[in-house]
Structures are given as C-alpha cells and as structure tokens.
Scaffold this motif. Structure first.
Motif, PDB file in Angstrom:
ATOM      1  N   ALA A  72       0.833  -1.207   0.000  1.00  0.00           N
ATOM      2  CA  ALA A  72       0.000   0.000   0.000  1.00  0.00           C
ATOM      3  C   ALA A  72       0.859   1.245   0.000  1.00  0.00           C
ATOM      4  N   GLU A  73       1.946   1.212   0.797  1.00  0.00           N
ATOM      5  CA  GLU A  73       2.818   2.379   0.913  1.00  0.00           C
ATOM      6  C   GLU A  73       3.488   2.695  -0.415  1.00  0.00           C
ATOM      7  N   VAL A  74       3.930   1.648  -1.135  1.00  0.00           N
ATOM      8  CA  VAL A  74       4.585   1.873  -2.423  1.00  0.00           C
ATOM      9  C   VAL A  74       3.592   2.450  -3.421  1.00  0.00           C
ATOM     10  N   ALA A  75       2.347   1.955  -3.406  1.00  0.00           N
ATOM     11  CA  ALA A  75       1.362   2.473  -4.355  1.00  0.00           C
ATOM     12  C   ALA A  75       1.112   3.954  -4.109  1.00  0.00           C
ATOM     13  N   VAL A  76       0.892   4.325  -2.831  1.00  0.00           N
ATOM     14  CA  VAL A  76       0.638   5.739  -2.523  1.00  0.00           C
ATOM     15  C   VAL A  76       1.874   6.584  -2.806  1.00  0.00           C
TER      16      VAL A  76
ATOM     17  N   VAL B 149      -8.425  -5.444   8.634  1.00  0.00           N
ATOM     18  CA  VAL B 149      -7.935  -4.059   8.600  1.00  0.00           C
ATOM     19  C   VAL B 149      -6.970  -3.882   7.430  1.00  0.00           C
ATOM     20  N   ILE B 150      -6.123  -4.893   7.181  1.00  0.00           N
ATOM     21  CA  ILE B 150      -5.188  -4.820   6.054  1.00  0.00           C
ATOM     22  C   ILE B 150      -5.959  -4.739   4.734  1.00  0.00           C
ATOM     23  N   GLY B 151      -7.053  -5.496   4.658  1.00  0.00           N
ATOM     24  CA  GLY B 151      -7.853  -5.442   3.436  1.00  0.00           C
ATOM     25  C   GLY B 151      -8.417  -4.050   3.203  1.00  0.00           C
ATOM     26  N   VAL B 152      -8.941  -3.424   4.289  1.00  0.00           N
ATOM     27  CA  VAL B 152      -9.467  -2.063   4.164  1.00  0.00           C
ATOM     28  C   VAL B 152      -8.352  -1.098   3.788  1.00  0.00           C
ATOM     29  N   LEU B 153      -7.178  -1.305   4.395  1.00  0.00           N
ATOM     30  CA  LEU B 153      -6.042  -0.422   4.108  1.00  0.00           C
ATOM     31  C   LEU B 153      -5.672  -0.475   2.630  1.00  0.00           C
ATOM     32  N   LEU B 154      -5.639  -1.671   2.060  1.00  0.00           N
ATOM     33  CA  LEU B 154      -5.282  -1.796   0.641  1.00  0.00           C
ATOM     34  C   LEU B 154      -6.338  -1.119  -0.231  1.00  0.00           C
ATOM     35  N   VAL B 159      -7.962   3.543  -3.671  1.00  0.00           N
ATOM     36  CA  VAL B 159      -8.817   4.701  -3.956  1.00  0.00           C
ATOM     37  C   VAL B 159      -7.998   5.986  -3.886  1.00  0.00           C
ATOM     38  N   GLY B 160      -7.139   6.089  -2.874  1.00  0.00           N
ATOM     39  CA  GLY B 160      -6.318   7.290  -2.728  1.00  0.00           C
ATOM     40  C   GLY B 160      -5.412   7.521  -3.909  1.00  0.00           C
ATOM     41  N   VAL B 161      -4.806   6.436  -4.420  1.00  0.00           N
ATOM     42  CA  VAL B 161      -3.913   6.566  -5.571  1.00  0.00           C
ATOM     43  C   VAL B 161      -4.684   7.081  -6.772  1.00  0.00           C
ATOM     44  N   ILE B 162      -5.876   6.533  -6.995  1.00  0.00           N
ATOM     45  CA  ILE B 162      -6.657   6.957  -8.168  1.00  0.00           C
ATOM     46  C   ILE B 162      -7.019   8.433  -8.047  1.00  0.00           C
ATOM     47  N   VAL B 163      -7.488   8.836  -6.838  1.00  0.00           N
ATOM     48  CA  VAL B 163      -7.883  10.234  -6.651  1.00  0.00           C
ATOM     49  C   VAL B 163      -6.684  11.162  -6.848  1.00  0.00           C
ATOM     50  N   MET B 164      -5.537  10.770  -6.257  1.00  0.00           N
ATOM     51  CA  MET B 164      -4.374  11.660  -6.302  1.00  0.00           C
ATOM     52  C   MET B 164      -3.877  11.838  -7.732  1.00  0.00           C
ATOM     53  N   VAL B 165      -3.742  10.745  -8.475  1.00  0.00           N
ATOM     54  CA  VAL B 165      -3.194  10.858  -9.823  1.00  0.00           C
ATOM     55  C   VAL B 165      -4.165  11.605 -10.733  1.00  0.00           C
ATOM     56  N   LYS B 166      -5.467  11.410 -10.527  1.00  0.00           N
ATOM     57  CA  LYS B 166      -6.456  12.120 -11.333  1.00  0.00           C
ATOM     58  C   LYS B 166      -6.362  13.625 -11.111  1.00  0.00           C
TER      59      LYS B 166
END
Lengths: 101, 173
Positions: A72-76, B149-154, B159-166
């Motif tokens: 997750a950290e690498v993706a972000v 919790v790890i599943g939610v984190l991933l 979602v964060g990556v998609i929002v940020m790059v967009k």
C-alpha cells in the motif's frame, strides 16, 4: 549444523544501515524510496529469524502484514512521485525547495 | 565450514553487495534490478529460516509486483531525467559518517554485549513449523481482525492513488 541467530540479526542490521545510508546519500526520490524498501526488508529478516528462534509463528504473520502495508505504501508513494513529477517536471529532492523558510 | 554456514555467507555477500550496488548505481533502472536481486536473496534466507510461505510471498509481492511498479514509474518518468545531482556536497560525507556510527553501535551491541535473547544456537525444529497451514491457522484465527484491517487499508490506498493521480493531471492542464 545450523546458522546461529546472531548472524541473521547482524545481517539484518547491516542491510538496515545500508538502507538508511541510501536514504541520506541519494537525492533521487525513487532511489530513496527503494532504500526505504530495503530497510523494511531488513526488519522483516530479523522478524523471521526470531520467529525461527522462538518457534513461534507470530513473527511470520507480522512479516505478512508488513509486506501488505509496504505494498500500500509503495502504491501511494509512487503516485505522489508521479504527481510531483507532473507539477514540477523534476523529482530531485534538492530542487523541491518551495517550502524552504 | 558446514554447508549451512557456506550457504549463509555466500548469500549474505550477494545480498550486501547488491544493496551497495543499488545505492551507488547512477542509473535508476539498474538500482531497481539490483534491489530485485537483493529481495531474492532475502527470500532464500526466509527458506533457510523455514518460512516457505513468506519466502514465496516475498518473491511474488516484493520482487514481482512492487518492483514492477517501481520499474513502471521509472520508465514513465524517463531514466534520463533521473540524473545524479551533486548539490549539497556536505551531505554525503555527513551521511557516511552517521551511517558508520550507526554500524559501529550495532556491531558493539550485537557482538560485545549479546543479550541472552540473541545468543546461542537455534532450537530444533518442531514438526510442521512454518507450513502454510499452520501460518493460515494463526493468521485467520488469532489475527483475523488485523487481516480485515489490512484489506481495508489496501482498498483505501487504491482509492487514494486513483484520486491523487487524477487530480494531479487536472491541475496541470
């Protein structure tokens, strides 16, 4: 004959220090990031070595969690690198000084 | 020297050398490939320490997925833009000195002041230690909440990556 636990812990320490030196020495954001991954792996090696030493599965479970968090950290982090590169056309950390006081 | 020690020291030399090459290489792509080599040697250490599942997760997730992501971003940005810069010359020797100090402290603690926890031989292996079934038993019973919790984190990371790059693309145009 088996390898003593200290050898693994010492190797883990050496790899961790190499990763820390890499973060300090390199100015390229991506290589600094890869050095952070190296430090995470060094910690994982110590976890697995102690799991073997105490014959407890908890260490290996923690390594599994660390791998998932690292993914997750690498993706972000890489998406932040791309966002920085799109706005600044540069990922050298010495040039990212617009917040300098 | 026994076979185990020979295996350990040869793998340790490869792993430290590839880590050094990763730090010192000027080309970011070569750095990433040396890091893949380093991850593979660490996966072999996991196999020596009887963690076969963790070793294969290391190969697939780290050496596979994460490093492909790194290589993809390096290719996207363009390796020619990642040149070595020599600004702030005083930082490099300072980093070397601090790293050597850290190494000296680690060596001092590990060799000259061994605590009972980190000295001595490994205990004999119990049956099925490190088998995927045993690992899954601990993972999905004792640590079931953490797995969720790890599943939610991933998911949040995705979602964060998609929002940020967009948004970064919109801001530029």
């Amino acid at each position: 004959m088996m390898v003593p636990i200290n050898y693994f812990v010492a190797l883990s320490g050496i790899l961790f220090i190499l990763g820390a030196v890499g973060v300090l020495v390199r100015r390229n954001l991506i290589v600094m990031f890869m050095s952070v991954e190296l430090m995470l792996n060094a910690a994982n090696l110590a976890f697995v070595a102690y799991a073997r030493h105490y014959l407890s599965m908890d260490g290996q479970v923690f390594v599994f969690f660390v791998i998932a968090v690292a993914a997750a950290e690498v993706a972000v982090g890489l998406s932040m690198v791309i966002a920085i590169f799109r706005t600044r056309q540069n990922i050298n950390v010495d040039d990212l000084n617009s917040l300098k006081g | 020297m026994s076979l185990d020690l020979f295996l350990f020291f040869s793998l340790a030399v490869i792993s430290v050398a590839s880590a050094l090459a990763m730090i010192l290489n000027r080309n970011a792509i070569y750095s990433a490939l040396f890091l893949v080599l380093n991850f593979l040697t660490i996966a072999l250490f996991y196999l020596i320490l009887s963690g076969p599942f963790i070793a294969l997760a290391q190969v697939t997730v780290y050496a596979g997925a994460i490093m492909v992501l790194f290589l993809f971003v390096i290719m996207l940005i363009g390796p020619h833009r990642l040149a070595y810069s020599e600004a702030n010359r005083w930082q490099r020797p300072a980093a070397m000195v601090l790293g050597l100090a850290l190494l000296a402290e680690a060596v001092y603690i590990l060799i000259f002041r061994p605590t009972p926890a980190i000295s001595g031989e490994q205990p004999a292996l119990v049956e099925n230690f490190g088998a995927p079934k045993v690992l899954a038993d601990v993972l999905f019973n004792q640590y079931a909440l953490a797995v969720e919790v790890i599943g939610v984190l991933l998911l949040v990371a995705m979602v964060g990556v998609i929002v940020m790059v967009k948004n970064a693309g919109k801001r530029q145009t």
